[in-house]
Motif scaffolding. Structure first.
Motif, PDB file in Angstrom:
ATOM      1  N   GLY A   1      17.206  72.670  -6.188  1.00  0.00           N
ATOM      2  CA  GLY A   1      16.096  73.613  -6.122  1.00  0.00           C
ATOM      3  C   GLY A   1      16.609  74.982  -6.519  1.00  0.00           C
ATOM      4  O   GLY A   1      17.781  75.301  -6.319  1.00  0.00           O
ATOM      5  N   ASP A   2      15.749  75.762  -7.090  1.00  0.00           N
ATOM      6  CA  ASP A   2      16.116  77.075  -7.594  1.00  0.00           C
ATOM      7  C   ASP A   2      16.380  78.057  -6.441  1.00  0.00           C
ATOM      8  O   ASP A   2      15.673  78.042  -5.446  1.00  0.00           O
ATOM      9  CB  ASP A   2      14.949  77.576  -8.459  1.00  0.00           C
ATOM     10  CG  ASP A   2      15.278  78.887  -9.116  1.00  0.00           C
ATOM     11  OD1 ASP A   2      16.347  78.970  -9.745  1.00  0.00           O
ATOM     12  OD2 ASP A   2      14.488  79.843  -8.959  1.00  0.00           O
ATOM     13  N   VAL A   3      17.422  78.861  -6.589  1.00  0.00           N
ATOM     14  CA  VAL A   3      17.664  79.927  -5.610  1.00  0.00           C
ATOM     15  C   VAL A   3      17.588  81.252  -6.354  1.00  0.00           C
ATOM     16  O   VAL A   3      18.331  81.490  -7.301  1.00  0.00           O
ATOM     17  CB  VAL A   3      19.052  79.789  -4.946  1.00  0.00           C
ATOM     18  CG1 VAL A   3      19.286  80.915  -3.942  1.00  0.00           C
ATOM     19  CG2 VAL A   3      19.189  78.434  -4.259  1.00  0.00           C
ATOM     20  N   SER A   4      16.643  82.101  -5.957  1.00  0.00           N
ATOM     21  CA  SER A   4      16.518  83.393  -6.634  1.00  0.00           C
ATOM     22  C   SER A   4      16.500  84.496  -5.589  1.00  0.00           C
ATOM     23  O   SER A   4      16.439  84.232  -4.397  1.00  0.00           O
ATOM     24  CB  SER A   4      15.225  83.418  -7.453  1.00  0.00           C
ATOM     25  OG  SER A   4      14.120  83.243  -6.596  1.00  0.00           O
ATOM     26  N   SER A   5      16.565  85.723  -6.049  1.00  0.00           N
ATOM     27  CA  SER A   5      16.539  86.795  -5.063  1.00  0.00           C
ATOM     28  C   SER A   5      15.476  87.828  -5.413  1.00  0.00           C
ATOM     29  O   SER A   5      15.083  87.976  -6.569  1.00  0.00           O
ATOM     30  CB  SER A   5      17.917  87.452  -4.956  1.00  0.00           C
ATOM     31  OG  SER A   5      18.160  88.188  -6.128  1.00  0.00           O
TER      32      SER A   5
ATOM     33  N   THR B   1      16.004  84.692  -1.619  1.00  0.00           N
ATOM     34  CA  THR B   1      16.789  85.485  -0.679  1.00  0.00           C
ATOM     35  C   THR B   1      16.438  86.959  -0.842  1.00  0.00           C
ATOM     36  O   THR B   1      16.135  87.424  -1.936  1.00  0.00           O
ATOM     37  CB  THR B   1      18.301  85.313  -0.915  1.00  0.00           C
ATOM     38  OG1 THR B   1      18.599  85.761  -2.240  1.00  0.00           O
ATOM     39  CG2 THR B   1      18.718  83.857  -0.777  1.00  0.00           C
ATOM     40  N   VAL B   2      16.471  87.660   0.272  1.00  0.00           N
ATOM     41  CA  VAL B   2      16.340  89.118   0.242  1.00  0.00           C
ATOM     42  C   VAL B   2      17.547  89.650   0.990  1.00  0.00           C
ATOM     43  O   VAL B   2      17.704  89.386   2.184  1.00  0.00           O
ATOM     44  CB  VAL B   2      15.060  89.617   0.941  1.00  0.00           C
ATOM     45  CG1 VAL B   2      14.880  91.110   0.702  1.00  0.00           C
ATOM     46  CG2 VAL B   2      13.832  88.847   0.473  1.00  0.00           C
ATOM     47  N   GLU B   3      18.426  90.347   0.276  1.00  0.00           N
ATOM     48  CA  GLU B   3      19.638  90.822   0.929  1.00  0.00           C
ATOM     49  C   GLU B   3      19.743  92.334   0.840  1.00  0.00           C
ATOM     50  O   GLU B   3      19.443  92.934  -0.186  1.00  0.00           O
ATOM     51  CB  GLU B   3      20.863  90.179   0.268  1.00  0.00           C
ATOM     52  CG  GLU B   3      20.865  88.680   0.446  1.00  0.00           C
ATOM     53  CD  GLU B   3      22.238  88.096   0.214  1.00  0.00           C
ATOM     54  OE1 GLU B   3      22.998  88.027   1.201  1.00  0.00           O
ATOM     55  OE2 GLU B   3      22.538  87.754  -0.928  1.00  0.00           O
ATOM     56  N   ASP B   4      20.173  92.904   1.959  1.00  0.00           N
ATOM     57  CA  ASP B   4      20.353  94.348   2.009  1.00  0.00           C
ATOM     58  C   ASP B   4      21.180  94.649   3.254  1.00  0.00           C
ATOM     59  O   ASP B   4      21.039  93.967   4.274  1.00  0.00           O
ATOM     60  CB  ASP B   4      18.974  95.030   2.117  1.00  0.00           C
ATOM     61  CG  ASP B   4      19.048  96.535   1.907  1.00  0.00           C
ATOM     62  OD1 ASP B   4      18.432  97.010   0.935  1.00  0.00           O
ATOM     63  OD2 ASP B   4      19.704  97.237   2.714  1.00  0.00           O
ATOM     64  N   ALA B   5      22.025  95.661   3.155  1.00  0.00           N
ATOM     65  CA  ALA B   5      22.825  96.019   4.330  1.00  0.00           C
ATOM     66  C   ALA B   5      21.924  96.335   5.519  1.00  0.00           C
ATOM     67  O   ALA B   5      22.262  96.070   6.673  1.00  0.00           O
ATOM     68  CB  ALA B   5      23.712  97.217   4.011  1.00  0.00           C
TER      69      ALA B   5
ATOM     70  N   VAL C   1      12.462  81.334   2.689  1.00  0.00           N
ATOM     71  CA  VAL C   1      12.841  82.731   2.491  1.00  0.00           C
ATOM     72  C   VAL C   1      13.976  83.047   3.447  1.00  0.00           C
ATOM     73  O   VAL C   1      13.894  82.778   4.654  1.00  0.00           O
ATOM     74  CB  VAL C   1      11.652  83.678   2.767  1.00  0.00           C
ATOM     75  CG1 VAL C   1      12.058  85.119   2.489  1.00  0.00           C
ATOM     76  CG2 VAL C   1      10.448  83.287   1.936  1.00  0.00           C
ATOM     77  N   LEU C   2      15.036  83.583   2.899  1.00  0.00           N
ATOM     78  CA  LEU C   2      16.244  83.850   3.668  1.00  0.00           C
ATOM     79  C   LEU C   2      16.478  85.357   3.622  1.00  0.00           C
ATOM     80  O   LEU C   2      16.666  85.918   2.544  1.00  0.00           O
ATOM     81  CB  LEU C   2      17.382  83.073   2.989  1.00  0.00           C
ATOM     82  CG  LEU C   2      18.696  82.811   3.652  1.00  0.00           C
ATOM     83  CD1 LEU C   2      18.523  82.255   5.048  1.00  0.00           C
ATOM     84  CD2 LEU C   2      19.488  81.837   2.792  1.00  0.00           C
ATOM     85  N   ILE C   3      16.445  85.994   4.777  1.00  0.00           N
ATOM     86  CA  ILE C   3      16.567  87.454   4.826  1.00  0.00           C
ATOM     87  C   ILE C   3      17.824  87.834   5.595  1.00  0.00           C
ATOM     88  O   ILE C   3      18.084  87.285   6.665  1.00  0.00           O
ATOM     89  CB  ILE C   3      15.334  88.082   5.517  1.00  0.00           C
ATOM     90  CG1 ILE C   3      14.050  87.717   4.761  1.00  0.00           C
ATOM     91  CG2 ILE C   3      15.469  89.600   5.618  1.00  0.00           C
ATOM     92  CD1 ILE C   3      12.773  88.150   5.462  1.00  0.00           C
TER      93      ILE C   3
END
Ligand SMILES: Cc1cc2nc3c(=O)[nH]c(=O)nc-3n(C[C@H](O)[C@H](O)[C@H](O)COP(=O)(O)OP(=O)(O)OC[C@H]3O[C@@H](n4cnc5c(N)ncnc54)[C@H](O)[C@@H]3O)c2cc1C
Ligand SMILES: Cc1cc2nc3c(=O)[nH]c(=O)nc-3n(C[C@H](O)[C@H](O)[C@H](O)COP(=O)(O)OP(=O)(O)OC[C@H]3O[C@@H](n4cnc5c(N)ncnc54)[C@H](O)[C@@H]3O)c2cc1C
Lengths: 257, 324
Positions: B171-175, B62-66, B39-41
């Protein structure tokens, strides 16, 4: 300000440590206030002196813990509370201790709770943030400075040597890092006064908790000392030769360079 | 029984920290054939996702947010909880880093789970893995199990080896998108003191100086030696307090805990609080003019002498053998 300090009585790890019967041997060992909790107590007293209010030091422990609580009172805390679990609980872990402290704190209207960032014996650093989450208040760990202005709080925290300035507000929990202050030694008048200060003792029952409520989620299955390290080799001879030998040993024997 | 395990990846200035790869390896041991998901935040961090796959992650989320640009316990726990809700993992692994130490207890509390912190080794042969962690400032070890529920641990950097990097592994990369709200602690300023170059907690060689180094200039030969060996410079509290170097170099209970292959202690007496941060190093060399200094008790090799004589000679000697 209504300030609470979380204080753990710890084994003085500067002492020699041995294992007997699957446990760390305690006979003859020195016990102290966890050093990071000394910073917490000192900071609480300083904040009280600056802003008014009261400092209560709380510890989950056994009868023996009274001694460290008295020391905290002698430093200048106003009240002490011992949550004595000796007769009620056989096994605990970080969850158990945090749960007990949280149940005690939940109706105390604390403005600020200060703990240590880690206990030098158990070393998990879990208890304080768990308490904050349970009480649903924000927390900041490993702080080296705190300034309170009304509800507003400005904190500097240590992050692996970098420092972060953080803005937050009361109610709040923080954990002390070395560098926060220089804890005072109890003065003689302080020690005299401490004898008359309130030290309440409560049990799980007083918190409406049963042993099952604090049943640990983890279990220690073994405690052991690291394998005795073979005595290191002190090199001999002229300095030049020692250095040559060292480089040789690091390359051929230890094979690390 | 195989488990699905979430592993938190950690970045610093856009690059993944090594402990992220070590956490994948730890995740595999717990997963026992089950899926390991990194998990990449953060914000704008997706570039590094494939590297996590190369190091063994089966998938990356991935979880992305400003609002996740900088770490906060509120923001990161909201992000992770959203992933946990989606994936229902049976295990979670993170590094016992500043971030992991701050975040993991809160998450464990949220999830009403046990947590074993600062794990240095895992025994995963039987049904429930056993976790080994140092206690009593590193003077003893305990072996712990998680009785039931989520298997949640943090690992000490540089102890559990990462898997071999396998380029081209897929490998799958999703968000997952999360509405980050109500951050109660706001970072106003970060003063970076940590030197660039090799990250101390991940360095293979550390040359550390104590009060015996005597001045800021005294650290120069130590730096030279560290550079020569591709390592980093560290320090005792004594040296930091005396202003010979920055606190970001401090090794020990209050500072960084390190486990390099080679630790060279120069002018350090060996206080328990210092040893708590380095006694698990693979090979320890002590250079101290006091033959009684405590540091010799943990040293594999010791030179009793003046560091200002010994260190320059060491530099010369290493240069010689490098050339030859
Ligand atoms: C009376 C008693 C009985 C115990 N019995 C067992 C047992 O049977 N089996 C076992 O494995 N372990 C036992 N323990 C150890 C206990 O489980 C750990 O101390 C606990 O999990 C805290 O973890 P830690 O030491 O890593 O503290 P950390 O989380 O590292 O401590 C950080 C901070 O939390 C606060 N804090 C921690 N502990 C306390 C406390 N007790 N009171 C107030 N504040 C605290 C302090 O501010 C401290 O600086 C016992 C401890 C006590 C006090
Ligand atoms: C709560 C708490 C937390 C702490 N946390 C840490 C921590 O994280 N890290 C840490 O390091 N300390 C920590 N300390 C401090 C620790 O107790 C020691 O005070 C500190 O490690 C001493 O640093 P030192 O070895 O450099 O200095 P000293 O103990 O003064 O030792 C200097 C050494 O240099 C040698 N020397 C002098 N000149 C020379 C020369 N020319 N050549 C060779 N040798 C020479 C001397 O023989 C001596 O052994 C902590 C203390 C407390 C109370």
């Amino acid at each position: 300000m209504n300030i609470f300090v979380l204080m753990k009585r710890t084994f003085d790890t500067e002492e020699k440590i041995s294992v007997s019967g699957g446990k760390i041997a305690e006979d003859g060992a020195e016990f102290i206030i966890n050093p990071y909790d000394e910073y917490a107590i000192e900071e609480a007293i300083q904040l009280k002196d600056a802003h008014g209010g009261e400092v209560t030091v709380v510890s989950v422990g056994d009868e023996e813990t009274e001694k460290q609580l008295r020391t905290a009172l002698a430093m200048g805390a106003d009240k002490a509370v011992l949550i004595n679990i000796e007769d009620d609980v056989d096994m605990t872990d970080e969850f158990s201790i945090a749960k007990i402290l949280s149940e005690y704190l939940k109706d105390k209207d604390a403005d600020l709770i200060i703990g240590g960032n880690v206990a030098i014996d158990g070393g998990s650093g879990q208890v304080a943030p768990r308490v904050a989450d349970y009480l649903n208040i924000p927390y900041v760990t490993t702080i080296t400075s705190i300034k309170v202005d009304g509800e507003k709080v400005e904190i500097v925290r240590d992050v692996e040597g970098d420092s972060e300035t953080i803005e937050t507000s009361l109610p709040l929990l923080v954990t002390a890092q070395q560098g926060l202050n220089d804890p005072r030694y109890p003065s003689l008048p302080g020690i005299m006064k401490a004898k008359k200060k309130p030290l309440d003792e409560i049990e799980l029952d007083d918190l409406d908790l049963e042993e099952d409520d604090v049943e640990p989620k983890t279990e220690t299955v073994e405690i052991y000392l690291p394998p005795a390290k073979e005595a290191g080799r002190i090199l001999e001879g002229e300095v030049d030769d020692q250095v040559k030998e060292l480089v040789q040993l690091l390359r051929t024997e230890a094979k690390v360079v | 029984m195989s488990k699905k395990v979430l592993v938190l990846a950690e970045t610093r200035e856009g690059s993944l920290r090594n402990v992220s790869f070590e956490a994948i390896a730890a995740g595999k041991m717990i997963a026992d054939g089950g899926e390991v998901i990194s998990v990449l935040i953060g914000n704008g961090i997706t570039d590094v996702a494939n590297e996590l796959v190369a190091y063994g992650a089966d998938r990356v989320i991935t979880v992305e947010d400003a609002k996740l640009e900088q770490y906060s316990s509120d923001g990161f726990s909201q992000a992770l909880l959203a992933v946990i809700e989606q994936e229902n993992p049976e295990g979670i692994v993170m590094g016992h880093t500043s971030l992991g130490k701050d975040l993991s207890p809160k998450l464990a509390s949220r999830l009403n789970s046990g947590l074993v912190s600062d794990v240095t080794a895992i025994e995963a042969d039987g049904d429930s893995p056993k976790f080994i962690r140092p206690i009593y400032s590193g003077k003893a070890f305990e072996k712990k199990v998680i009785k039931d529920g989520l298997t949640f641990i943090t690992i000490r950097p540089n102890n559990i080896p990462a898997l071999e990097k396998e380029e081209g592994r897929s490998g799958d990369v999703s968000s997952v998108s999360v509405d980050i709200t109500d951050l109660r602690t706001i970072i106003k300023e970060v003063v970076r003191k940590a030197t660039d170059g090799v990250d101390l907690s991940e360095a293979k060689v550390i040359v550390a100086g104590g009060r015996g180094v005597k001045s800021e200039e005294g650290f120069e030969p130590l730096k030279e030696l560290a550079d020569l060996l591709g390592g980093a410079v560290g320090a005792s509290r004594g040296a930091c307090d005396a202003d010979y170097c920055d606190y970001s170099l401090q090794i020990g209970q209050t500072g960084k805990v390190v486990t390099p292959d080679l630790y060279i202690a120069c002018g350090i007496s060996g206080a328990i609080q210092h040893m708590a941060g380095m006694s698990n190093s693979k090979v320890i060399v002590a250079i101290n003019k006091d033959p009684e200094a405590n540091i010799f008790k943990v040293a594999d090799y010791g030179i009793v002498g003046d560091l200002f004589d010994v260190v320059p000679l060491l530099i010369e000697e290493f240069k010689k053998v490098k050339v030859s």
